[in-house]
Motif scaffolding. Structure first.
Motif, short mmCIF file in Angstrom:
data_model
loop_
_atom_site.label_atom_id
_atom_site.label_comp_id
_atom_site.label_asym_id
_atom_site.label_seq_id
_atom_site.Cartn_x
_atom_site.Cartn_y
_atom_site.Cartn_z
N SER A 348 40.04 33.52 52.42
CA SER A 348 40.29 33.40 50.99
C SER A 348 39.00 33.57 50.19
CB SER A 348 40.93 32.04 50.67
OG SER A 348 42.16 31.90 51.33
N GLU A 349 39.19 33.81 48.90
CA GLU A 349 38.05 33.96 48.00
C GLU A 349 37.65 32.59 47.47
OE1 GLU A 349 38.88 36.75 44.95
OE2 GLU A 349 39.69 38.27 46.31
N PHE A 350 36.60 32.02 48.03
CA PHE A 350 36.11 30.71 47.60
C PHE A 350 35.12 30.89 46.46
CE2 PHE A 350 37.78 29.80 51.75
CZ PHE A 350 38.24 28.50 51.67
N PRO A 351 35.01 29.90 45.58
CA PRO A 351 34.07 30.03 44.45
C PRO A 351 32.62 30.18 44.89
CG PRO A 351 35.67 28.30 44.03
CD PRO A 351 35.86 28.71 45.46
N GLU A 355 31.16 26.56 50.05
CA GLU A 355 32.52 26.05 50.24
C GLU A 355 33.24 26.81 51.34
OE1 GLU A 355 34.07 24.57 45.94
OE2 GLU A 355 33.20 26.58 46.00
N LEU A 356 32.99 28.11 51.44
CA LEU A 356 33.58 28.91 52.51
C LEU A 356 33.12 28.42 53.88
CD1 LEU A 356 35.12 31.39 53.61
CD2 LEU A 356 33.04 32.73 53.21
N ARG A 428 39.06 25.92 40.31
CA ARG A 428 38.33 26.35 39.12
C ARG A 428 38.17 27.86 39.04
NH1 ARG A 428 34.32 24.80 42.77
NH2 ARG A 428 32.50 26.22 42.92
N SER A 429 38.37 28.55 40.17
CA SER A 429 38.19 30.00 40.19
C SER A 429 39.21 30.61 41.15
CB SER A 429 36.76 30.37 40.60
OG SER A 429 36.59 31.77 40.67
N LEU A 430 40.40 30.92 40.62
CA LEU A 430 41.46 31.48 41.45
C LEU A 430 41.57 32.99 41.23
CD1 LEU A 430 44.34 28.86 40.97
CD2 LEU A 430 42.79 29.09 42.91
N PRO A 431 41.86 33.75 42.28
CA PRO A 431 42.10 35.19 42.10
C PRO A 431 43.37 35.41 41.29
CG PRO A 431 42.65 34.51 44.34
CD PRO A 431 41.98 33.34 43.69
#
Length: 447
Positions: A348-351, A355-356, A428-431
């Motif tokens: 997934s695209e983490f902020p 966090e990744l 806070r930062s979703l695709p």
């Protein structure tokens, strides 16, 4: 001059409807608040509503003030019992499943020993449903008759006395009460279910809500729509919750008042069965033995119920060692699957990159720790079923797994906390595609 539409002829109704449905699906978007609410409500069902606690007995107090009765006592109950149980279900849900499986197995064993009993009776016995009380000194009573004219220390009140003067002693386990007396004092299955705070309809509603969330997540994966990290965490809880509900289906929920079993004030109570073990006999430090015992469910062997005013929180009865490790094997495997579900957010695209990395490390830990416990349970099951001494290499495996369990227990809890925190901070930062709804007309053409 005629328009292009008139030259081409009328547009088929099926094409118009399909285009409208496609446009509606493109324009419909999920909201962040809707995602959070759906996940939190499902997690709440899995960690609060789905848990069936043992009876937390509290002696009745006389002449209480309203503040103490309606504010202080409920708050004390929440902080000292319900909140710790909620945190256990939130941080170590596999342990709640293992606890449910142990009670399910032991309830079946008990129900076969008493004529007419069902698994519901077995659950009620295990969860502290029978509590010993002493009658006041001058209260009239009659001994409960037993088969073959055997003597009995248990009595039934035969006259008038104040129930407020009855003295609570301790919870009773199955071995403490003769079978023929249990046949007399035990309620029917319908009466036991009436004591619970939930019925079949309530359980079905929770199951439908959980299954609907699983169906939504499955549909999103089918249509290659990304799942948010909080949805992945919720999906893991929902999957594990289905098994918890299955094993606790016959257990009454939130029973607060046990059945009173009486003895005379002059009669002593001696706990039946094997004597409880003391901590620190098998390992150098008691805390090391406690971690391993609670991990595999052996902590009940060190509990003396006659010294407790209420049944312990995770009491399952002293399950036979062979059945105990068999009961622990399945939840450990499902615990590994619980951690593996978190890997759905592996790419997934983490902020942030940090966090990744934390997410991936936590996923590995949540897979590895239950897998180690599963190996330990499998080897112990093999040890219980074979008469011969285990080979040296299997003994080394047991020692290694026990050591890794001691070292990784806190790592697992830290990983659970990390995934929960990252699941919320990643919101806070979703695709853009994460807010796109599922096109159900593609999956279900008739919808």
């Amino acid at each position: 001059m005629q328009s292009a539409k008139s030259e081409a002829g009328p547009i088929p109704a099926s094409i118009e409807l399909r285009d409208v449905a496609s446009c509606d699906n493109q324009n419909s978007q999920r909201t962040l608040a809707g995602i959070v609410w759906s996940c939190i409500s499902t997690i709440f069902l899995c960690t609060w509503v789905a848990v069936h606690p043992n009876v937390h007995f509290k002696p009745e107090k006389q002449n209480q003030s309203r503040i103490e009765k309606w504010l202080w006592d409920p708050l004390h109950e929440f902080v000292t019992y319900k909140l710790p149980l909620f945190l256990w279900a939130l941080l170590v849900p596999e342990y709640i499943l293992a606890w449910a499986v142990r009670q399910y197995v032991q309830a079946a064993v008990i129900s076969k020993r008493v004529p007419g009993w069902t698994r519901t009776h077995g659950h009620f016995m295990i969860m502290g449903g029978f509590h010993l009380f002493r009658l006041p000194a001058k209260a009239p009573s009659a001994p409960i008759p037993r088969e073959f004219s055997k003597s009995s220390d248990f009595v039934a009140p035969s006259g008038r006395h104040s129930r407020c003067d009855e003295v609570p002693v301790c919870p009773l386990k199955f071995e403490d009460v003769p079978v023929d007396i249990l046949e007399i004092i035990a309620p029917t299955e319908t009466e036991l279910k009436d004591r619970g705070k939930s019925d079949v309809l309530t359980k079905l509603i929770v199951l439908v809500q959980t299954l609907w969330f699983v169906a939504q997540c499955t549909a999103r994966r089918t249509q290659r729509l990304p799942l948010t990290e909080i949805e992945v965490v919720t999906l893991a809880y929902a999957t594990l919750n289905l098994f918890v509900y299955v094993f606790w289906w016959d257990k009454p929920r939130d029973v607060e008042c046990p059945i009173r079993v009486y003895k005379m004030s002059t009669t002593t109570h001696e706990e039946s069965g094997e004597k409880a073990e003391e901590w620190g006999q098998n390992l150098p430090f008691p805390w090391m033995e406690k971690i391993i015992a609670y991990t595999v469910g052996l902590q009940d062997n060190s509990v003396t119920l006659s010294k407790n005013c209420s049944i312990p929180m995770f009491w399952s009865g002293r399950v036979n060692s062979n059945l105990l490790f068999v009961a622990g094997l399945g939840p450990s495997v499902l615990g590994t699957a619980f951690g593996a579900i978190h890997c759905l957010a592996w790419g997934s695209e983490f902020p942030s990159h940090l966090e990744l990395i934390l997410w991936r490390v936590s996923c590995v830990a949540m897979i590895a720790v239950p897998f180690i416990v599963a190996i330990l349970c499998a080897v112990k099951v093999l040890d219980e079923q074979t008469v011969e001494v285990l080979p040296v290499w299997l003994s080394v495996v047991v020692i290694t797994c026990a050591g890794l369990t001691l070292l990784s227990a806190w790592l697992y809890i830290a990983s659970r906390i990390a995934t929960l925190l990252i699941a919320f901070t990643a919101l806070r930062s979703l695709p853009p595609l994460a807010l796109t709804t599922v096109n159900w007309t593609t999956l279900l053409p008739h919808v």
